[in-house]
Every structure is written in C-alpha cells, then in structure tokens.
Design an enzyme around this catalytic site. Structure first.
Site, PDB file in Angstrom:
ATOM      1  N   ASP A 189      -2.334  -0.968   0.139  1.00 28.37           N
ATOM      2  CA  ASP A 189      -2.142  -0.641  -1.145  1.00 28.37           C
ATOM      3  C   ASP A 189      -3.560   0.518  -1.402  1.00 28.37           C
ATOM      4  O   ASP A 189      -3.596   0.100  -2.905  1.00 28.37           O
ATOM      5  CB  ASP A 189      -1.492  -1.331  -2.303  1.00 28.37           C
ATOM      6  CG  ASP A 189      -0.215  -2.229  -1.917  1.00 28.37           C
ATOM      7  OD1 ASP A 189       0.878  -1.495  -1.733  1.00 28.37           O
ATOM      8  OD2 ASP A 189      -0.287  -3.724  -1.520  1.00 28.37           O
ATOM      9  N   HIS A 211       3.898   4.150   1.126  1.00 31.06           N
ATOM     10  CA  HIS A 211       2.688   5.158   0.792  1.00 31.06           C
ATOM     11  C   HIS A 211       3.223   6.329  -0.565  1.00 31.06           C
ATOM     12  O   HIS A 211       4.260   6.981   0.285  1.00 31.06           O
ATOM     13  CB  HIS A 211       2.632   6.163   2.604  1.00 31.06           C
ATOM     14  CG  HIS A 211       1.743   4.899   3.219  1.00 31.06           C
ATOM     15  ND1 HIS A 211       1.608   5.597   4.357  1.00 31.06           N
ATOM     16  CD2 HIS A 211       1.814   3.471   3.160  1.00 31.06           C
ATOM     17  CE1 HIS A 211       1.134   4.245   5.376  1.00 31.06           C
ATOM     18  NE2 HIS A 211       0.819   2.960   4.493  1.00 31.06           N
TER      19      HIS A 211
END
Length: 424
Positions: free
Chosen positions: A13, A41
């Site tokens: 992340d 993503h």
C-alpha cells in the site's frame, strides 16, 4: 531508463501503482511477476480513478505491452471482470497489449473457498487474509497441483488433468473442512466460461520477452505488496505467499537470465498496514483516525480501514536492504501537511535496549517505538512541482528520512494525480 523494478519497501500500500503509471512512459513492457488479486494498486489519471488487482498498472499507456508472468496467481474470473471494468472507462485491453504467460498457474474457485474456510477455522488466530485464495493457491503450486494457463489451449488434456485435481481437492474440502464437494460440471463450466474469454491472451511470454530484450526493449517489473510481506523475509507468518522482492522479478516474469538495472523502492511518508501481524509504530484512537482520513487509508481491494502510524525508519531501512533499492519514491508527503509536529519512529526498544535492527519475527511483538519529532510545514504543498519550492521544513523531513535509511529519494509525490510529482 534501462530494465527497472518498482517494489514496495514496507507492508504494501505504498503507492506502487501510481509510480508504475507515472514511469511507464519510459518503458515498452510492464510485467507483474508475483501475487494475485489479493491487493490493489490505485491509479488516478485523466480517465478516472482505478483500483487494479491483477492488471499491470501500465495498462493505461498506449503502445505499452502488459504481461502477467508465470509467478502470478491468475484468477480468470476476476481478471475478466477487471478487464471489463476498465473497458467501461475507455481503457482498451486486447491480446496486443495484455499477455498472459502460458506457464502461469490458474487460481481456481476452490482456492477462494479454502481461504475463507481456513480463516474461519483459525478464528482469533487468523492471518488477516483477503480471502482471495492466495495461500491455498501457492500451496497447491508448490505441490504441483495446479492447472497452467497454457492448458486451456489443449482441451482434452485440460479435462483429464482437471478430473485428477478435482478428486484430490475434494478430499480436503469434504474431509478436512466438511464443505460440499465440487463437481466436474462446476469446474469445467468455470474453466470454459472464463477460459474462452482469455485464451486469446495466452502465449509463450518467456520467448516473447527474450525477443523483446534482444530487440532492445525496456522492461518495467511491477511488484505487489512490500518487503515486510515477503514470504521469506517478512513478518512471518503474517506475510503473503509469494516473493515481492526485486530479486525474484526475473524468475516470476519468465526472464530468469535478465539483469534488473534499477530498483525503485516506494515508501509512504507515514506508515500503513492492512491485515494482521506486528506493527510497531501503530497509532490508535482519534490520532490514528485523523491520519487515516487525511490519507484516505482504506484498502483498495477490501475497503478495510488501514492501520496507520508515523514512518518507521527501522522497518523501512530493513525493507530497503531486502529490495536492494537503488533509489526511492516518497509518496503522500502532502498528507502530513496538517501536523504541527511530525513524529518519526527512529528506533525500537527491545528488552530494555535501543536497537536499529529489525527484529526476528518471534520477538517483533515485544518491540516498542522510540519517537522523534520534526517541525511541520503547516501549508498545502499539493501544487508544488519543484524541490526548491517545497517549504524548508518539508525538505528537511525528506532529507532526514533518506539519510536515516541510507537511500536517496529520486521522486517525491505530493498528490495522487499522475503529474503531482517532484523529481530530484
């Protein structure tokens, strides 16, 4: 720019998709080399906001070939749904700009079922799985009990192989978990439905990539998650089931002999973590919620609130070492603008002593953060595009972090948009 890997330095992340989307203009091919649909993503560009799970983040650049390598867990159903979703926003995905390795293994519906069943069995000791079937899939892959994508091109062989796997897998579903068995009709129906859509994308990508290298094409390797979720080097057992480190990129991409010239590690300006496991610098309560809201920290795949805290220099330094990063990208620096004083986890305290070494997983839970504070800059920096135009306090923060972790920041992101970037 020569062959390059973009990798996560921390728990995932970090903003890798945003950096892949930005830098793909310098490359001809983008290859996902590990993982599956268990993480997202996030990419924001002129077409909108996208949360990609299996598609490589280079899919938005015209003329760029995107590859799912042999190291990826290919879920035909979720991949096809994702292709349709981006197509609805005007992103063209065809067999010309998306290739699937014929040696990539297929993640089957029973892998997702088993993931949920095992998390339910573990109850309070669960690993925090996204229940996308990743751990059961990689377990089967190492037992040589998976179907390769290329087998979809050989129907008679596929059916015989699927029947053998079905008999074996039902022993686990019914005998271990007491779940209903899967029928041959269900399995072949799923393979035929989604395999029909995706068969045109399957090819010998190893050969195609070798030819591309010989022709002087530039390749960008895209990782999922980060160093601390690596199966071998992460916070075991709270890791993923594959290797997000850059050293695995050539193997998982199908180019084991190629050299990765540059490794760009992505670091967030503060720490975030999705899922279970030790997270030394974690904040709780109103302080955590304020940071979470400022950074919109909710999982791209699950929507779960991310665990948050100040940047962790001990973990970040370890992540840089694991990846062998040659340069770094710092993301979300703008999120810290609301803070008068910016905390940094500079050291750990373990067994009463300060340490800068990342601990062995068995004792990591005992580590305590040792904080230092830097002056905040107290203004919006999201429109800044030159390093010298950043407030002095913001530049000091970046320089402090890069000196502490021993690797330079070549890119500083001050917003999610493609152009919200400062080159150094």
């Amino acid at each position: 720019m020569s062959n390059c890997a973009i990798v996560g330095i921390n728990w995932g992340d970090e903003g890798k998709g945003r950096m892949v989307d930005l830098l793909t203009e310098h490359f001809d091919i983008v290859v996902r080399y590990q993982g599956g649909g268990n993480a997202g993503h996030t990419v924001i560009n002129e077409r909108g906001s996208f949360a990609l799970h299996l598609l490589p983040s280079g899919i938005f650049r015209p003329g760029v070939v995107n590859v799912l390598g042999n190291g990826v867990a290919v879920d035909l159903e979720n991949l096809w749904n994702e292709i349709r979703q981006v197509a609805e926003k005007g992103v063209e995905v065809t067999p010309e700009n998306l290739w699937i390795s014929d040696r990539a293994s297929l993640l089957l519906p029973w892998h997702r079922s088993l993931d949920g069943l095992e998390e339910d069995r573990l109850a309070g000791k669960k690993f925090g799985s996204t229940k996308q079937g990743i751990a059961p899939f990689y377990s089967d892959k190492f037992q040589k009990k998976t179907i390769l994508a290329g087998e979809l091109l050989y129907p008679e062989h596929l059916e015989n192989h699927a029947r053998d796997l079905l008999e074996w897998k039902n022993l686990t579903l019914t005998g271990v978990y007491g779940a209903p068995p899967v029928s041959m009709e269900e399995l072949m129906g799923w393979l035929n439905e989604f395999g029909t859509h995706l068969k045109p994308y399957i090819r010998n990508t190893g050969k195609a990539l070798r030819e591309a290298v010989e022709a002087g094409k530039r390749i960008l390797f895209e990782a999922q998650l980060g160093s601390l979720r690596d199966l071998d080097y992460g916070i075991h057992p709270y890791t993923t089931s594959s290797n997000p480190i850059a050293a695995y990129a050539p193997v998982g991409a199908g180019l084991p002999s190629v050299h990765v010239d540059e490794i760009i590690g992505v670091v967030k300006a503060y720490s975030t973590c999705v899922g279970e496991g030790p997270f030394t610098c974690e904040w709780f309560g109103p302080e955590a919620e304020k940071l979470r809201q400022a950074g919109h920290e909710y999982g791209a795949k699950t929507g779960r609130p991310r665990r948050v805290g100040p940047i962790d220099l001990v973990a970040t330094r370890y992540g840089v070492e694991c990846q062998g990063a040659t340069a770094l990208a710092l993301t979300k620096l703008d999120v810290l603008s609301y803070m008068d004083r910016i905390p940094v986890c500079a050291h750990y305290r373990l067994n009463g002593a300060l340490t800068d070494d990342f601990p062995f997983p068995a004792v990591l839970e005992q580590a305590e953060p040792v904080l230092e504070y830097l002056e905040g800059w107290g203004c919006d920096i999201s429109c800044v595009r030159r390093w010298e135009d950043l407030p002095e306090a913001a530049r000091r923060y970046v320089e402090y972090v890069e000196q502490a972790i021993g690797c330079p920041f070549a890119y500083v992101s001050v917003g999610p948009e493609r152009d919200a970037i400062i080159y150094r």
